[in-house]
Design a protein around this motif. Structure first.
Motif, mmCIF file in Angstrom:
data_model
loop_
_atom_site.group_PDB
_atom_site.id
_atom_site.type_symbol
_atom_site.label_atom_id
_atom_site.label_comp_id
_atom_site.label_asym_id
_atom_site.label_seq_id
_atom_site.Cartn_x
_atom_site.Cartn_y
_atom_site.Cartn_z
ATOM 1 N N SER A 57 0.814 -1.218 0.000
ATOM 2 C CA SER A 57 0.000 0.000 0.000
ATOM 3 C C SER A 57 0.843 1.262 0.000
ATOM 4 O O SER A 57 0.343 2.345 -0.298
ATOM 5 N N SER A 58 2.133 1.153 0.360
ATOM 6 C CA SER A 58 3.011 2.329 0.379
ATOM 7 C C SER A 58 4.447 1.854 0.254
ATOM 8 O O SER A 58 4.767 0.688 0.517
ATOM 9 N N LYS A 59 5.326 2.773 -0.136
ATOM 10 C CA LYS A 59 6.732 2.385 -0.236
ATOM 11 C C LYS A 59 7.335 2.162 1.146
ATOM 12 O O LYS A 59 8.293 1.390 1.290
ATOM 13 N N GLU A 60 6.765 2.796 2.182
ATOM 14 C CA GLU A 60 7.236 2.529 3.543
ATOM 15 C C GLU A 60 7.006 1.068 3.911
ATOM 16 O O GLU A 60 7.880 0.418 4.489
ATOM 17 N N GLU A 61 5.824 0.542 3.585
ATOM 18 C CA GLU A 61 5.540 -0.863 3.882
ATOM 19 C C GLU A 61 6.439 -1.788 3.068
ATOM 20 O O GLU A 61 6.940 -2.793 3.584
ATOM 21 N N LEU A 62 6.632 -1.460 1.795
ATOM 22 C CA LEU A 62 7.498 -2.273 0.952
ATOM 23 C C LEU A 62 8.924 -2.281 1.497
ATOM 24 O O LEU A 62 9.554 -3.330 1.638
ATOM 25 N N ARG A 121 11.868 12.083 6.464
ATOM 26 C CA ARG A 121 10.688 11.241 6.247
ATOM 27 C C ARG A 121 10.545 10.252 7.393
ATOM 28 O O ARG A 121 10.853 9.067 7.261
ATOM 29 N N PRO A 122 10.107 10.725 8.562
ATOM 30 C CA PRO A 122 10.056 9.851 9.743
ATOM 31 C C PRO A 122 9.101 8.672 9.614
ATOM 32 O O PRO A 122 9.165 7.732 10.416
ATOM 33 N N SER A 123 8.223 8.696 8.623
ATOM 34 C CA SER A 123 7.236 7.622 8.495
ATOM 35 C C SER A 123 7.885 6.267 8.237
ATOM 36 O O SER A 123 7.370 5.229 8.675
ATOM 37 N N LEU A 124 9.016 6.238 7.534
ATOM 38 C CA LEU A 124 9.664 4.965 7.233
ATOM 39 C C LEU A 124 10.202 4.321 8.502
ATOM 40 O O LEU A 124 9.918 3.150 8.788
ATOM 41 N N LEU A 125 10.963 5.065 9.284
ATOM 42 C CA LEU A 125 11.493 4.515 10.530
ATOM 43 C C LEU A 125 10.367 4.170 11.493
ATOM 44 O O LEU A 125 10.426 3.159 12.198
ATOM 45 N N ALA A 126 9.315 4.990 11.517
ATOM 46 C CA ALA A 126 8.175 4.710 12.400
ATOM 47 C C ALA A 126 7.508 3.392 12.024
ATOM 48 O O ALA A 126 7.141 2.595 12.897
ATOM 49 N N THR A 127 7.364 3.148 10.726
ATOM 50 C CA THR A 127 6.752 1.897 10.270
ATOM 51 C C THR A 127 7.633 0.706 10.619
ATOM 52 O O THR A 127 7.156 -0.327 11.102
ATOM 53 N N TYR A 128 8.933 0.841 10.380
ATOM 54 C CA TYR A 128 9.853 -0.255 10.689
ATOM 55 C C TYR A 128 9.895 -0.519 12.194
ATOM 56 O O TYR A 128 9.910 -1.669 12.634
ATOM 57 N N ARG A 129 9.878 0.554 12.979
ATOM 58 C CA ARG A 129 9.898 0.389 14.437
ATOM 59 C C ARG A 129 8.643 -0.334 14.920
ATOM 60 O O ARG A 129 8.719 -1.256 15.732
ATOM 61 N N GLU A 130 7.494 0.058 14.381
ATOM 62 C CA GLU A 130 6.228 -0.540 14.811
ATOM 63 C C GLU A 130 6.146 -2.011 14.438
ATOM 64 O O GLU A 130 5.693 -2.847 15.232
#
Length: 227
Positions: A57-62, A121-130
């Protein structure tokens, strides 16, 4: 928890997934998060852009899934879940995984980009942390809490602080002084010494440090895997 989105009635293609994740990591290392967009990822992987959209759904998830795949061959949750039945103790399996991570130049580059993106882009680290860091940390903390309830650890020990110290030491060696521990034997010695010091901070003063003697996996090696 899964970081992918299933297609509607379409079978997954493992080879395409691997090609997409490989391309995503290559672009992330080369160009950062901004350069790792779905269009460029699809082009490098040799698939249609819609194929990427159908799976993530997003490049962060990928990227978080791709980063974790690059970080370890065996998910640590699986190691912990099979600890009782494994022929090799869980702490040894985890140590082997961490040593491989230390020696992986590609993963060090990925980790540098991951940390660097936390400002812009804190969303990437936030996703990986979660999805990966916090579950791993909870497993370590739960094992240490059980040991404390059993009277094997100091009741006043700051478990979270010690875990942070172990993680910080690993991050320092991987990002600031990577040449110091790239050889597997050197990496293992360094990690074992870090965990030995962490063990001393957690253990009761009158409880001797006895290697591997009746200890629950994750208590003797009381740290947290490099992220």
């Amino acid at each position: 928890m899964t970081s992918t989105r299933r297609t509607r009635g379409r079978p997954r293609d493992p080879e395409a997934d691997e090609a997409i994740m490989k391309a995503a990591l290559e672009l992330f290392v080369e160009r950062g998060l901004e350069g790792a967009n779905f269009e460029q990822i699809a082009k490098r992987a040799g698939v249609a852009k819609v194929t990427v959209y159908r799976r993530w759904s997003s490049k962060e998830e990928l990227l978080t899934q791709a980063i974790e795949r690059a970080r370890t061959l065996v998910p640590e949750a699986d190691i912990w879940a099979s600890a009782d039945a494994a022929a090799q103790p869980a702490d040894e399996q985890l140590m082997d995984s961490w040593v491989r991570t230390f020696g992986d130049a590609r993963f060090r580059a990925i980790l540098a980009q991951l940390v660097g993106s936390s400002v812009t882009r804190p969303s990437l680290l936030a996703t990986y942390r979660e999805q990966y860091i916090e579950p791993r940390r909870r497993m370590v903390r739960a094992a240490l809490e059980r040991a404390r309830r059993d009277g094997r650890l100091d009741a006043d020990a700051e478990i979270d602080t010690v875990i942070d110290m172990v993680v910080g030491a690993a991050m320092y060696r991987m990002l600031i002084d990577p040449d110091a521990s790239t050889h597997p034997a050197a990496a293992r010695r360094y990690l074992e010494e870090v965990l030995r010091q962490a063990d001393r901070l957690l253990r009761l003063p009158d409880v001797p440090h006895r290697r591997g003697e009746g200890q629950e996996p994750g208590v003797q090696r009381s740290g947290h895997a490099p992220t």
